[in-house]
Design an enzyme around this catalytic site. Structure first.
Site, PDB file in Angstrom:
ATOM      1  CD  GLN A 136      -3.239   0.241   2.073  1.00 25.04           C
ATOM      2  OE1 GLN A 136      -3.249  -0.919   2.486  1.00 25.04           O
ATOM      3  NE2 GLN A 136      -4.110   1.132   2.467  1.00 25.04           N
TER       4      GLN A 136
ATOM      5  CB  SER B 139       2.554  -4.670   3.986  1.00 27.57           C
ATOM      6  OG  SER B 139       1.388  -4.613   4.770  1.00 27.57           O
ATOM      7  CG  LEU B 140      -1.431  -5.414  -0.840  1.00 30.47           C
ATOM      8  CD1 LEU B 140      -2.645  -6.296  -0.685  1.00 30.47           C
ATOM      9  CD2 LEU B 140      -1.736  -4.125  -1.551  1.00 30.47           C
TER      10      LEU B 140
ATOM     11  NE  ARG C  55      -3.304  -7.923   5.117  1.00 29.61           N
ATOM     12  CZ  ARG C  55      -2.437  -6.969   4.804  1.00 29.61           C
ATOM     13  NH1 ARG C  55      -2.711  -6.134   3.796  1.00 29.61           N
ATOM     14  NH2 ARG C  55      -1.314  -6.821   5.483  1.00 29.61           N
TER      15      ARG C  55
ATOM     16  CG  HIS D 228       2.144  -4.196   9.574  1.00 33.63           C
ATOM     17  ND1 HIS D 228       1.972  -5.508   9.213  1.00 33.63           N
ATOM     18  CD2 HIS D 228       2.102  -3.466   8.424  1.00 33.63           C
ATOM     19  CE1 HIS D 228       1.842  -5.577   7.893  1.00 33.63           C
ATOM     20  NE2 HIS D 228       1.904  -4.356   7.401  1.00 33.63           N
TER      21      HIS D 228
ATOM     22  CD  GLN E 164       1.653  -9.178   6.087  1.00 36.98           C
ATOM     23  OE1 GLN E 164       0.506  -8.834   6.318  1.00 36.98           O
ATOM     24  NE2 GLN E 164       2.131  -9.336   4.868  1.00 36.98           N
TER      25      GLN E 164
END
Length: 315
Positions: free
Chosen positions: A10, A93-94, A118, A202, A251
């Site tokens: 992102q 991440s994503l 998500r 996170h 994660q």
């Protein structure tokens, strides 16, 4: 030359991304159509036309970036006729979810539905304004962790992304994030920047999101990856479905260990990183994480043509 495919997270989004691939290649159009059908609304319209504030909504941003990155990779396979054989795959991440689709762990359809969920869960987890993220620049990562412990002793703010030796992103409750920013400046940080995000990703506030995602995992079809996935939470390769699911769960509320992940891949023989998707953020970070490695972005048709030629030379 051993290479890794890496996928952005992102923050790389912009209205119009991927439109040149959609216009140029049937395989890209097919990916966008499949994503629209899987979600039940025109994600492609939001990607291509915005408005920007709509694309910035986490529930749309996440499937949008995954779809664009997947479309580009499909063009490598079907338009350029290349079957990529990376030593590893990884995403920020994503982007780790994109890596799962790229490696065949999840179908595109399951992937976009999962990250749409998500994104929505992350958006809803914390009331607007109560969570924040900030980048701490030019301060040793261990010192950033120490500052977080001092300014937020209850864990209200802590490191979320160890992006490079000089860039750590913190995440948590807004007043504690601001307090850590001030303490970091006092400790010698070159700069602190409050990020334009809608939730404290996170952070421990995302733990309920992780629980909901784990429930959703049970409704999906999972496969072993075609290449090892370097986990954000572990900074090491994961290969079994069980390991992958646990890594995704962790994660959600644990830090992204990008610096360690890049160094682990380089230590294991990767000398070239190909960033597949919009933007060039990861390529910049990789160069800061590990001197001497090569990076190449692939987010536009001209970059795609250059990468296609390079990969053909490697076969």
């Amino acid at each position: 030359m051993a290479y890794s495919l890496i996928f952005p997270g992102q923050g790389s989004q912009e209205a119009g991304m991927g439109k040149d691939f959609f216009d140029a290649f049937p395989s890209a159009r097919d990916v966008f159509l499949r994503a629209d059908q899987a979600l039940g609304f025109s994600l492609s319209s939001i990607i291509f036309n915005g408005p920007e504030e709509e694309l910035m909504r986490t529930a749309f941003t996440q499937p949008a970036i995954l779809t664009v990155s997947t479309a580009i990779l499909e063009c490598l396979k079907k338009e350029a006729g290349i079957i990529p054989a990376p030593l590893f795959m990884a995403g920020h991440s994503l982007g780790e979810y994109t890596a799962l689709v790229a490696s065949g762990v999840l179908s595109l359809e399951d992937g976009v539905r999962l990250v749409h969920l998500r994104g929505r869960l992350m958006q809803e987890a914390v009331p607007e304004g109560e969570g924040a993220m900030a980048a701490i620049l030019g301060l040793d990562p261990d010192l950033v962790s120490a500052v977080c412990s001092e300014a937020a002793p209850g864990g209200e703010c802590r490191p979320a992304n160890f992006n490079s030796p000089g860039q750590v992103v913190i995440s948590g409750s807004t007043p504690f994030v601001r307090a850590v920013m001030e303490k970091a400046k006092e400790a010698g940080a070159k700069k602190t920047v409050l990020l334009n995000v809608s939730a404290p990703f996170h952070s421990r506030q995302m733990r309920p999101v992780a629980d909901s995602l784990r429930e959703a995992f049970g409704s999906l079809e999972w496969h072993e990856p075609s290449a090892p996935i370097v986990s954000n939470a572990l900074a090491r390769p994961v290969r079994s479905v069980h390991e992958i699911q646990q890594a995704l769960f962790d994660q959600t509320f644990m830090p992204v260990l990008w610096n360690d992940s890049v160094n682990r891949m380089a230590d294991d023989g990767v000398d070239t990183f190909f960033e597949i998707g919009p933007g060039s953020v990861l390529s910049g970070l990789v160069k800061k994480c590990r001197k001497g490695v090569t990076t190449q972005t692939c987010g536009s048709v001209p970059e795609f043509e250059a990468l296609s030629n390079k990969l053909k030379e490697m076969v």
